[in-house]
Motif scaffolding. Structure first.
Motif, PDB file in Angstrom:
ATOM      1  N   SER A 145       0.831  -1.197   0.000  1.00 59.51           N
ATOM      2  CA  SER A 145       0.000   0.000   0.000  1.00 59.51           C
ATOM      3  C   SER A 145       0.864   1.245   0.000  1.00 59.51           C
ATOM      4  CB  SER A 145      -0.904  -0.010   1.243  1.00 59.51           C
ATOM      5  OG  SER A 145      -1.706   1.144   1.309  1.00 59.51           O
ATOM      6  N   ILE A 146       0.410   2.268  -0.742  1.00 58.90           N
ATOM      7  CA  ILE A 146       1.028   3.584  -0.671  1.00 58.90           C
ATOM      8  C   ILE A 146      -0.070   4.630  -0.809  1.00 58.90           C
ATOM      9  CG2 ILE A 146       1.542   3.578  -3.157  1.00 58.90           C
ATOM     10  CD1 ILE A 146       3.919   5.433  -2.532  1.00 58.90           C
ATOM     11  N   GLY A 147       0.049   5.697  -0.050  1.00 57.24           N
ATOM     12  CA  GLY A 147      -0.887   6.803  -0.154  1.00 57.24           C
ATOM     13  C   GLY A 147      -2.186   6.590   0.600  1.00 57.24           C
ATOM     14  N   LEU A 148      -3.244   7.213   0.108  1.00 57.36           N
ATOM     15  CA  LEU A 148      -4.528   7.245   0.795  1.00 57.36           C
ATOM     16  C   LEU A 148      -5.390   6.035   0.460  1.00 57.36           C
ATOM     17  CD1 LEU A 148      -5.481  10.991   0.169  1.00 57.36           C
ATOM     18  CD2 LEU A 148      -4.264  10.024   2.144  1.00 57.36           C
ATOM     19  N   SER A 149      -6.118   5.572   1.454  1.00 55.14           N
ATOM     20  CA  SER A 149      -7.144   4.570   1.195  1.00 55.14           C
ATOM     21  C   SER A 149      -8.290   5.257   0.464  1.00 55.14           C
ATOM     22  CB  SER A 149      -7.648   3.968   2.501  1.00 55.14           C
ATOM     23  OG  SER A 149      -8.371   4.945   3.242  1.00 55.14           O
ATOM     24  N   GLU A 150      -9.226   4.477  -0.032  1.00 53.60           N
ATOM     25  CA  GLU A 150     -10.378   5.053  -0.719  1.00 53.60           C
ATOM     26  C   GLU A 150     -11.149   5.987   0.206  1.00 53.60           C
ATOM     27  OE1 GLU A 150     -14.551   3.555  -2.846  1.00 53.60           O
ATOM     28  OE2 GLU A 150     -12.937   2.109  -2.451  1.00 53.60           O
ATOM     29  N   GLN A 151     -11.387   5.563   1.441  1.00 53.88           N
ATOM     30  CA  GLN A 151     -12.142   6.376   2.378  1.00 53.88           C
ATOM     31  C   GLN A 151     -11.376   7.638   2.770  1.00 53.88           C
ATOM     32  OE1 GLN A 151     -15.304   5.951   3.241  1.00 53.88           O
ATOM     33  NE2 GLN A 151     -15.192   7.892   4.370  1.00 53.88           N
ATOM     34  N   GLN A 152     -10.068   7.532   2.966  1.00 57.73           N
ATOM     35  CA  GLN A 152      -9.265   8.702   3.307  1.00 57.73           C
ATOM     36  C   GLN A 152      -9.286   9.732   2.183  1.00 57.73           C
ATOM     37  OE1 GLN A 152      -5.558   6.664   4.060  1.00 57.73           O
ATOM     38  NE2 GLN A 152      -5.788   6.789   6.286  1.00 57.73           N
ATOM     39  N   ALA A 153      -9.254   9.259   0.944  1.00 56.07           N
ATOM     40  CA  ALA A 153      -9.305  10.172  -0.194  1.00 56.07           C
ATOM     41  C   ALA A 153     -10.638  10.899  -0.250  1.00 56.07           C
ATOM     42  CB  ALA A 153      -9.063   9.394  -1.485  1.00 56.07           C
ATOM     43  N   ILE A 154     -11.729  10.181   0.019  1.00 56.41           N
ATOM     44  CA  ILE A 154     -13.060  10.799   0.028  1.00 56.41           C
ATOM     45  C   ILE A 154     -13.148  11.851   1.123  1.00 56.41           C
ATOM     46  CG2 ILE A 154     -15.500  10.350   0.512  1.00 56.41           C
ATOM     47  CD1 ILE A 154     -15.127   7.632  -0.900  1.00 56.41           C
ATOM     48  N   GLU A 155     -12.620  11.529   2.300  1.00 55.15           N
ATOM     49  CA  GLU A 155     -12.669  12.467   3.418  1.00 55.15           C
ATOM     50  C   GLU A 155     -11.829  13.715   3.140  1.00 55.15           C
ATOM     51  OE1 GLU A 155     -11.370  10.155   6.714  1.00 55.15           O
ATOM     52  OE2 GLU A 155     -13.239   8.996   6.857  1.00 55.15           O
ATOM     53  N   LYS A 156     -10.728  13.541   2.427  1.00 54.73           N
ATOM     54  CA  LYS A 156      -9.830  14.665   2.166  1.00 54.73           C
ATOM     55  C   LYS A 156     -10.281  15.517   0.983  1.00 54.73           C
ATOM     56  CE  LYS A 156      -4.961  15.849   1.479  1.00 54.73           C
ATOM     57  NZ  LYS A 156      -3.563  15.355   1.449  1.00 54.73           N
ATOM     58  N   TYR A 157     -10.754  14.889  -0.081  1.00 53.21           N
ATOM     59  CA  TYR A 157     -11.047  15.621  -1.314  1.00 53.21           C
ATOM     60  C   TYR A 157     -12.536  15.734  -1.643  1.00 53.21           C
ATOM     61  CZ  TYR A 157      -6.039  15.047  -2.227  1.00 53.21           C
ATOM     62  OH  TYR A 157      -4.667  15.082  -2.135  1.00 53.21           O
TER      63      TYR A 157
ATOM     64  N   GLU B 240     -16.229  13.139  -2.118  1.00 58.08           N
ATOM     65  CA  GLU B 240     -16.565  11.954  -2.909  1.00 58.08           C
ATOM     66  C   GLU B 240     -16.633  12.242  -4.402  1.00 58.08           C
ATOM     67  OE1 GLU B 240     -19.682   8.185  -2.617  1.00 58.08           O
ATOM     68  OE2 GLU B 240     -19.972   9.974  -1.369  1.00 58.08           O
ATOM     69  N   ASN B 241     -17.092  13.426  -4.769  1.00 54.41           N
ATOM     70  CA  ASN B 241     -17.235  13.741  -6.193  1.00 54.41           C
ATOM     71  C   ASN B 241     -15.897  13.982  -6.891  1.00 54.41           C
ATOM     72  OD1 ASN B 241     -16.729  16.148  -4.863  1.00 54.41           O
ATOM     73  ND2 ASN B 241     -18.026  17.369  -6.224  1.00 54.41           N
ATOM     74  N   GLN B 242     -14.816  14.079  -6.105  1.00 54.18           N
ATOM     75  CA  GLN B 242     -13.486  14.282  -6.683  1.00 54.18           C
ATOM     76  C   GLN B 242     -12.684  12.983  -6.788  1.00 54.18           C
ATOM     77  OE1 GLN B 242     -11.901  17.292  -7.808  1.00 54.18           O
ATOM     78  NE2 GLN B 242     -14.078  17.847  -7.837  1.00 54.18           N
ATOM     79  N   VAL B 243     -13.228  11.908  -6.258  1.00 53.58           N
ATOM     80  CA  VAL B 243     -12.483  10.652  -6.167  1.00 53.58           C
ATOM     81  C   VAL B 243     -13.011   9.635  -7.175  1.00 53.58           C
ATOM     82  CG1 VAL B 243     -11.884   8.698  -4.675  1.00 53.58           C
ATOM     83  CG2 VAL B 243     -11.946  11.025  -3.732  1.00 53.58           C
ATOM     84  N   LYS B 244     -12.100   9.019  -7.892  1.00 54.65           N
ATOM     85  CA  LYS B 244     -12.455   7.930  -8.800  1.00 54.65           C
ATOM     86  C   LYS B 244     -11.565   6.739  -8.487  1.00 54.65           C
ATOM     87  CE  LYS B 244     -13.495   6.747 -13.589  1.00 54.65           C
ATOM     88  NZ  LYS B 244     -13.572   7.238 -14.992  1.00 54.65           N
ATOM     89  N   VAL B 245     -12.184   5.577  -8.373  1.00 55.70           N
ATOM     90  CA  VAL B 245     -11.464   4.372  -7.973  1.00 55.70           C
ATOM     91  C   VAL B 245     -11.524   3.338  -9.090  1.00 55.70           C
ATOM     92  CG1 VAL B 245     -11.357   2.480  -6.316  1.00 55.70           C
ATOM     93  CG2 VAL B 245     -11.917   4.792  -5.528  1.00 55.70           C
TER      94      VAL B 245
ATOM     95  N   VAL C 117      -7.752  11.302  -7.849  1.00 59.60           N
ATOM     96  CA  VAL C 117      -8.526  12.502  -7.511  1.00 59.60           C
ATOM     97  C   VAL C 117      -8.402  13.552  -8.614  1.00 59.60           C
ATOM     98  CG1 VAL C 117      -8.266  12.141  -5.022  1.00 59.60           C
ATOM     99  CG2 VAL C 117      -6.645  13.592  -6.226  1.00 59.60           C
ATOM    100  N   GLY C 118      -9.454  14.364  -8.719  1.00 60.06           N
ATOM    101  CA  GLY C 118      -9.438  15.507  -9.615  1.00 60.06           C
ATOM    102  C   GLY C 118      -9.642  15.159 -11.073  1.00 60.06           C
ATOM    103  N   PRO C 119      -9.824  16.180 -11.908  1.00 58.39           N
ATOM    104  CA  PRO C 119     -10.054  15.973 -13.340  1.00 58.39           C
ATOM    105  C   PRO C 119      -8.884  15.305 -14.052  1.00 58.39           C
ATOM    106  CG  PRO C 119      -9.699  18.304 -12.847  1.00 58.39           C
ATOM    107  CD  PRO C 119      -9.884  17.614 -11.535  1.00 58.39           C
ATOM    108  N   LEU C 120      -7.662  15.499 -13.535  1.00 57.64           N
ATOM    109  CA  LEU C 120      -6.489  14.860 -14.134  1.00 57.64           C
ATOM    110  C   LEU C 120      -6.268  13.447 -13.615  1.00 57.64           C
ATOM    111  CD1 LEU C 120      -3.909  17.810 -14.179  1.00 57.64           C
ATOM    112  CD2 LEU C 120      -5.346  16.966 -16.043  1.00 57.64           C
ATOM    113  N   GLU C 121      -7.094  13.050 -12.648  1.00 59.89           N
ATOM    114  CA  GLU C 121      -7.008  11.720 -12.036  1.00 59.89           C
ATOM    115  C   GLU C 121      -5.593  11.424 -11.507  1.00 59.89           C
ATOM    116  OE1 GLU C 121      -8.601   8.737 -14.656  1.00 59.89           O
ATOM    117  OE2 GLU C 121     -10.644   9.311 -14.178  1.00 59.89           O
ATOM    118  N   LYS C 122      -5.110  12.331 -10.672  1.00 55.69           N
ATOM    119  CA  LYS C 122      -3.825  12.093 -10.016  1.00 55.69           C
ATOM    120  C   LYS C 122      -3.953  10.890  -9.091  1.00 55.69           C
ATOM    121  CE  LYS C 122      -0.338  14.210  -7.024  1.00 55.69           C
ATOM    122  NZ  LYS C 122       0.047  15.416  -6.245  1.00 55.69           N
ATOM    123  N   VAL C 123      -2.978   9.989  -9.143  1.00 49.20           N
ATOM    124  CA  VAL C 123      -3.006   8.783  -8.310  1.00 49.20           C
ATOM    125  C   VAL C 123      -2.542   9.146  -6.904  1.00 49.20           C
ATOM    126  CG1 VAL C 123      -2.147   6.440  -7.993  1.00 49.20           C
ATOM    127  CG2 VAL C 123      -2.564   7.311 -10.304  1.00 49.20           C
ATOM    128  N   VAL C 124      -3.438   9.015  -5.948  1.00 51.22           N
ATOM    129  CA  VAL C 124      -3.110   9.348  -4.554  1.00 51.22           C
ATOM    130  C   VAL C 124      -3.076   8.116  -3.664  1.00 51.22           C
ATOM    131  CG1 VAL C 124      -4.037  11.684  -4.730  1.00 51.22           C
ATOM    132  CG2 VAL C 124      -5.537   9.809  -3.990  1.00 51.22           C
TER     133      VAL C 124
END
Length: 465
Positions: free
Chosen positions: A364-376, A378-383, A411-418
């Motif tokens: 694992s590296i970076g944010l979990s799915e739930q952590q990404a939703i909490e930070k950014y 839900e509408n900014q997160v794509k899994v 996350v985001g329109p560029l779909e940066k991998v977090v």
């Protein structure tokens, strides 16, 4: 205060990964360095009772799992695949002893003064060391002192009979393989050791307080590992009743008593319920170094500085990503800043990869799915996710296949991998390379633009839709 035996520019308390790295890097700049270690052997948890001997045992457990499938893939292996625990313990111990010697020689070669004893602060610049050779107490001073003493396993002292169990350190002291073992804990240490016991043939019972383990990671990791553990015959006891007491029987076996009246008899009980910083005896209160009163972790800023100007700290004792490479990186950067003239050198504690040497392996590296939703949001997160059986199981019966599962969090329109979370064979090796890309800010399109290597499992990470 008694007479000072020796004065240094830099005094490091703790001969583990972080302390050694910082001491050696400082010495490379011509600094006069002292290194204090109280266990009598260098290398810390990782070398002696952690990463290195654990990976040795994981490799053997992985081999055992492959041997079980050999007869189903065209090989003719006769008889029981009995594992000789006593034989491998002797070889493993000898290997670790050789590593201890290599560390000692490197320290000597780089002109770091190795002091074998237990340290206690007398002042922010003075330390008393009770020497392990019985020669008494020596006083050392330095302009800067680093606390890098690491951590140690937590024991449930409130449970009567808890002392009949062992901890993760004790795992490496076992002379014989237990026929029936109970592991208490839901973190990666519990999961790893349970997997080793199970693969090597011990009847393994794992006790967790809730209904899933590895709660610090994306749930996908724990779900897939648990599925295989239960499929392989491991007894995973979820929502476990509290332990009331541990009874040692005349046979030497242990009887676990739960508060709901149920019991279970095992040969070995292993506590893997967490770790704590090893600060007892340092006398931090006397010199005013602040630490978290609840956890004991030493409080530092981004440059590893405590609230006392002459005292620094890093590694597991600070509770930030308790991983060997993290302590090494922090130690080297600290010495670069203090003595190498690199003014802003420090470790950034983000996007740090980690691997769980379970069966199957996971990373694992970076944010979990739930952590990404909490930070950014839900509408900014794509899994992106996938689950499949790798080609290495093409010739294996369906009931013996171990699935691979991958998840990419963007996350985001560029779909940066977090976030990247993977379960399956070779996860550690795969994650190391992808971590470089993620650390550099890779997007999903960067993944997609990489031509796949076929046939591999990792190609799924650059072809996922």
């Amino acid at each position: 205060m008694e007479k000072v035996s020796k004065t240094f520019d830099y005094l490091v308390i703790g001969g583990g990964s972080g302390g050694l790295a910082s001491a050696r890097r400082a010495a490379s700049y011509g600094v006069k360095v002292g290194l204090i270690e109280g266990s009598g052997r260098l290398g810390g948890t990782c070398v002696n009772v952690g990463c290195v001997p654990k990976k040795v045992m994981w490799n053997l457990a992985d081999l055992a799992e492959k041997l079980k499938l050999a007869n189903k893939q065209g090989f003719s292996i006769q008889g029981e695949n009995a594992f000789d625990w006593e034989f491998i313990k002797k070889k493993r111990d000898a290997y670790i002893t050789r590593l201890n010697g290599i560390y000692a020689r490197n320290v000597e070669k780089e002109k770091v003064d190795y002091i074998s004893g237990h340290a206690t602060f007398l002042s922010p610049t003075h330390v008393a060391v009770e020497m392990l050779d019985g020669s008494g107490t020596q006083i050392y001073s330095a302009e800067r002192i680093l606390i890098a003493v690491g951590g140690q396993p937590i024991w449930p002292s409130h449970i009567p009979g808890y002392e009949y169990g062992i901890d993760s350190d004790g795992f490496f002291e076992l002379e014989k393989q237990p026929k029936k073992v109970a592991i208490v804990g839901a973190g990666y240490i519990a999961v790893e050791l349970a997997g080793i016991f199970q693969a090597l043939g011990s009847e393994t019972h794992m006790y967790i307080r809730r209904d899933h383990f590895l709660r610090a990671f994306d749930p996908m990791l724990g779900e897939n590992i648990m599925e295989h553990y239960e499929k392989s015959g491991m007894h995973v006891h979820k929502n476990t009743p509290e332990f009331k007491r541990i009874e040692k029987l005349d046979t030497g076996a242990l009887l676990i008593h739960h508060d709901d009246g149920t019991t279970r008899e095992v040969d070995t009980l292993l506590w893997a319920i967490g770790r704590k910083p090893k600060i007892a005896g340092l006398n931090l209160d006397k010199i005013g170094v602040k630490y978290n009163e609840k956890t004991g972790y030493v409080i530092v800023d981004e440059y590893q500085r405590t609230n006392v100007s002459s005292i620094l700290s890093l590694g597991d004792v600070c509770g930030k990503f308790e991983l060997t490479p993290v302590a090494i990186a922090a130690g080297r950067r600290l010495s670069d800043r203090l003595f190498g003239g690199i003014k802003d050198a420090h470790l950034e504690y983000n996007q740090i990869p980690s691997v769980i040497f379970a069966h199957p392996e996971a990373g694992s590296i970076g944010l979990s799915e739930q952590q990404a939703i909490e930070k950014y949001g839900e509408n900014q997160v794509k899994v992106y996710r996938t689950r499949f059986f790798g080609l290495n199981y093409a010739m294996v019966d369906p009931e013996d296949k171990i699935p691979t599962a991958y998840k990419i969090v963007c996350v985001g329109p560029l779909e940066k991998v977090v976030g990247l979370h993977i379960v399956g064979d070779f996860s550690g090796e795969i994650l190391q390379g992808f971590s470089v890309a993620i650390k550099m800010g890779a997007t999903k399109s960067d993944f997609d633009n990489c031509v796949a290597i076929h046939p591999t499992s990792a190609e799924e990470l650059v072809t996922m839709r």
